[in-house]
Design a protein around this motif. Structure first.
Motif, PDB file in Angstrom:
ATOM      1  N   ARG A   1       7.564  -7.406  -1.377  1.00 52.32           N
ATOM      2  CA  ARG A   1       6.584  -7.238  -0.285  1.00 52.32           C
ATOM      3  C   ARG A   1       7.269  -7.141   1.070  1.00 52.32           C
ATOM      4  O   ARG A   1       6.867  -6.344   1.914  1.00 52.32           O
ATOM      5  CB  ARG A   1       5.573  -8.388  -0.286  1.00 52.32           C
ATOM      6  CG  ARG A   1       4.646  -8.389  -1.469  1.00 52.32           C
ATOM      7  CD  ARG A   1       3.605  -9.482  -1.408  1.00 52.32           C
ATOM      8  NE  ARG A   1       4.153 -10.748  -0.952  1.00 52.32           N
ATOM      9  CZ  ARG A   1       3.476 -11.657  -0.283  1.00 52.32           C
ATOM     10  NH1 ARG A   1       2.210 -11.472  -0.005  1.00 52.32           N
ATOM     11  NH2 ARG A   1       4.036 -12.779   0.092  1.00 52.32           N
TER      12      ARG A   1
ATOM     13  N   ALA B   1      -1.164  -0.946  -0.421  1.00 53.20           N
ATOM     14  CA  ALA B   1      -2.423  -1.358   0.207  1.00 53.20           C
ATOM     15  C   ALA B   1      -2.432  -2.844   0.542  1.00 53.20           C
ATOM     16  O   ALA B   1      -2.906  -3.242   1.612  1.00 53.20           O
ATOM     17  CB  ALA B   1      -3.598  -1.004  -0.699  1.00 53.20           C
ATOM     18  N   HIS B   2      -1.891  -3.679  -0.342  1.00 59.13           N
ATOM     19  CA  HIS B   2      -1.840  -5.124  -0.082  1.00 59.13           C
ATOM     20  C   HIS B   2      -0.961  -5.435   1.132  1.00 59.13           C
ATOM     21  O   HIS B   2      -1.318  -6.258   1.979  1.00 59.13           O
ATOM     22  CB  HIS B   2      -1.317  -5.885  -1.305  1.00 59.13           C
ATOM     23  CG  HIS B   2      -2.325  -6.004  -2.394  1.00 59.13           C
ATOM     24  ND1 HIS B   2      -3.339  -6.929  -2.367  1.00 59.13           N
ATOM     25  CD2 HIS B   2      -2.480  -5.307  -3.544  1.00 59.13           C
ATOM     26  CE1 HIS B   2      -4.085  -6.806  -3.457  1.00 59.13           C
ATOM     27  NE2 HIS B   2      -3.584  -5.825  -4.181  1.00 59.13           N
ATOM     28  N   VAL B   3       0.184  -4.772   1.215  1.00 68.98           N
ATOM     29  CA  VAL B   3       1.100  -5.015   2.334  1.00 68.98           C
ATOM     30  C   VAL B   3       0.503  -4.457   3.626  1.00 68.98           C
ATOM     31  O   VAL B   3       0.557  -5.108   4.678  1.00 68.98           O
ATOM     32  CB  VAL B   3       2.492  -4.420   2.041  1.00 68.98           C
ATOM     33  CG1 VAL B   3       3.406  -4.547   3.245  1.00 68.98           C
ATOM     34  CG2 VAL B   3       3.107  -5.119   0.825  1.00 68.98           C
TER      35      VAL B   3
ATOM     36  N   THR C   1       0.288   2.661  -4.988  1.00 69.60           N
ATOM     37  CA  THR C   1      -0.695   2.670  -3.908  1.00 69.60           C
ATOM     38  C   THR C   1      -1.305   1.280  -3.740  1.00 69.60           C
ATOM     39  O   THR C   1      -1.523   0.822  -2.624  1.00 69.60           O
ATOM     40  CB  THR C   1      -1.798   3.705  -4.191  1.00 69.60           C
ATOM     41  OG1 THR C   1      -1.178   4.986  -4.354  1.00 69.60           O
ATOM     42  CG2 THR C   1      -2.799   3.793  -3.057  1.00 69.60           C
ATOM     43  N   ASN C   2      -1.551   0.600  -4.838  1.00 71.24           N
ATOM     44  CA  ASN C   2      -2.128  -0.738  -4.792  1.00 71.24           C
ATOM     45  C   ASN C   2      -1.193  -1.722  -4.075  1.00 71.24           C
ATOM     46  O   ASN C   2      -1.637  -2.503  -3.237  1.00 71.24           O
ATOM     47  CB  ASN C   2      -2.423  -1.214  -6.223  1.00 71.24           C
ATOM     48  CG  ASN C   2      -3.201  -2.507  -6.241  1.00 71.24           C
ATOM     49  OD1 ASN C   2      -4.130  -2.694  -5.461  1.00 71.24           O
ATOM     50  ND2 ASN C   2      -2.816  -3.400  -7.127  1.00 71.24           N
ATOM     51  N   HIS C   3       0.088  -1.674  -4.405  1.00 72.53           N
ATOM     52  CA  HIS C   3       1.059  -2.570  -3.764  1.00 72.53           C
ATOM     53  C   HIS C   3       1.144  -2.269  -2.265  1.00 72.53           C
ATOM     54  O   HIS C   3       1.149  -3.183  -1.432  1.00 72.53           O
ATOM     55  CB  HIS C   3       2.421  -2.409  -4.437  1.00 72.53           C
ATOM     56  CG  HIS C   3       3.309  -3.585  -4.263  1.00 72.53           C
ATOM     57  ND1 HIS C   3       4.241  -3.947  -5.181  1.00 72.53           N
ATOM     58  CD2 HIS C   3       3.418  -4.502  -3.272  1.00 72.53           C
ATOM     59  CE1 HIS C   3       4.882  -5.021  -4.776  1.00 72.53           C
ATOM     60  NE2 HIS C   3       4.401  -5.371  -3.619  1.00 72.53           N
TER      61      HIS C   3
ATOM     62  N   GLN D   1      -2.636  -4.179   4.320  1.00 74.18           N
ATOM     63  CA  GLN D   1      -3.717  -5.088   4.709  1.00 74.18           C
ATOM     64  C   GLN D   1      -3.162  -6.294   5.471  1.00 74.18           C
ATOM     65  O   GLN D   1      -3.708  -6.701   6.499  1.00 74.18           O
ATOM     66  CB  GLN D   1      -4.482  -5.539   3.463  1.00 74.18           C
ATOM     67  CG  GLN D   1      -5.639  -6.448   3.767  1.00 74.18           C
ATOM     68  CD  GLN D   1      -6.363  -6.878   2.501  1.00 74.18           C
ATOM     69  OE1 GLN D   1      -5.804  -6.880   1.402  1.00 74.18           O
ATOM     70  NE2 GLN D   1      -7.620  -7.245   2.653  1.00 74.18           N
ATOM     71  N   ARG D   2      -2.071  -6.846   5.014  1.00 72.00           N
ATOM     72  CA  ARG D   2      -1.473  -8.014   5.679  1.00 72.00           C
ATOM     73  C   ARG D   2      -0.911  -7.626   7.050  1.00 72.00           C
ATOM     74  O   ARG D   2      -1.095  -8.349   8.034  1.00 72.00           O
ATOM     75  CB  ARG D   2      -0.364  -8.594   4.785  1.00 72.00           C
ATOM     76  CG  ARG D   2       0.309  -9.820   5.343  1.00 72.00           C
ATOM     77  CD  ARG D   2      -0.572 -11.055   5.136  1.00 72.00           C
ATOM     78  NE  ARG D   2      -0.007 -12.241   5.733  1.00 72.00           N
ATOM     79  CZ  ARG D   2       0.786 -13.096   5.122  1.00 72.00           C
ATOM     80  NH1 ARG D   2       1.127 -12.901   3.864  1.00 72.00           N
ATOM     81  NH2 ARG D   2       1.233 -14.146   5.761  1.00 72.00           N
TER      82      ARG D   2
ATOM     83  N   THR E   1      -2.670   5.520   2.792  1.00 73.55           N
ATOM     84  CA  THR E   1      -1.954   4.605   1.903  1.00 73.55           C
ATOM     85  C   THR E   1      -1.227   5.357   0.793  1.00 73.55           C
ATOM     86  O   THR E   1      -0.107   5.013   0.436  1.00 73.55           O
ATOM     87  CB  THR E   1      -2.924   3.559   1.309  1.00 73.55           C
ATOM     88  OG1 THR E   1      -3.584   2.894   2.382  1.00 73.55           O
ATOM     89  CG2 THR E   1      -2.185   2.531   0.486  1.00 73.55           C
TER      90      THR E   1
ATOM     91  N   PHE F   1       6.195 -12.547   5.494  1.00 69.45           N
ATOM     92  CA  PHE F   1       6.121 -12.365   4.046  1.00 69.45           C
ATOM     93  C   PHE F   1       6.958 -13.372   3.258  1.00 69.45           C
ATOM     94  O   PHE F   1       6.650 -13.661   2.108  1.00 69.45           O
ATOM     95  CB  PHE F   1       6.533 -10.940   3.669  1.00 69.45           C
ATOM     96  CG  PHE F   1       5.500  -9.921   4.062  1.00 69.45           C
ATOM     97  CD1 PHE F   1       4.444  -9.636   3.224  1.00 69.45           C
ATOM     98  CD2 PHE F   1       5.574  -9.280   5.289  1.00 69.45           C
ATOM     99  CE1 PHE F   1       3.472  -8.719   3.597  1.00 69.45           C
ATOM    100  CE2 PHE F   1       4.614  -8.360   5.662  1.00 69.45           C
ATOM    101  CZ  PHE F   1       3.553  -8.077   4.818  1.00 69.45           C
TER     102      PHE F   1
END
Length: 155
Positions: A6, A42-44, A38-40, A46-47, A27, A82
């Motif tokens: 991350r 998106a999480h980063v 894309t999911n990974h 978002q943070r 994204t 992180f």
């Protein structure tokens, strides 16, 4: 010491945004540029957005861009964001520590000093230091036909 995926991805995302200042990045584009899901991404994202590093626009024409000037993005602060959630060693987590040496071991204080020195060095580095004049990085992350003319080797 090893950085989490991350943290590494956060640095890549910020560099991608820095090298594409004239557009909103989606994204999926970021995931392709940064070689991740894309999911990974998106999480980063978002943070980073929640912490004020990125601006986000929703919708069909949406995307993200930097919310701060390049010189105002401390790499040390991003790494802390992180990495600070994960204790460096068992004895750094009071709730789960079961080390029988914790009361007498001197190693913890040396590790703590080393971590502080590590973050201090990264506090001196900005996003601008990473991208300004970095032609190779511009070729890899910029969504434009050619790197900027101000590319120069960085010493």
């Amino acid at each position: 010491m090893r950085l989490t995926t991350r943290t590494n991805l956060a640095a890549r995302i910020l560099m991608a945004c820095a090298l594409n200042p004239d557009r909103l990045l989606r994204t999926a584009e970021i995931a392709a540029l940064c070689n991740c899901s894309t999911n990974h991404a998106a999480h980063v994202v978002q943070r980073l957005h929640a912490e004020g590093y990125l601006e986000a626009q929703r919708g069909r024409a949406g995307g993200i861009r930097l919310a701060r000037a390049l010189s105002q993005v401390s790499i040390g602060a991003v790494f802390r964001l992180f990495e600070s959630e994960i204790p460096f060693a068992e004895c750094f987590d009071a709730e789960t520590n079961s080390c029988p040496l914790v009361g007498t071991c001197r190693l913890r204080s040396y590790i703590q000093r080393a971590l502080e020195a590590f973050y201090h060095e990264l506090d001196l580095v900005t996003l601008e230091d990473l991208v300004r004049g970095n032609c190779g990085l511009a070729e890899l992350l910029a969504l434009q036909p050619a790197p900027p003319r101000d590319c120069a080797p960085r010493l």
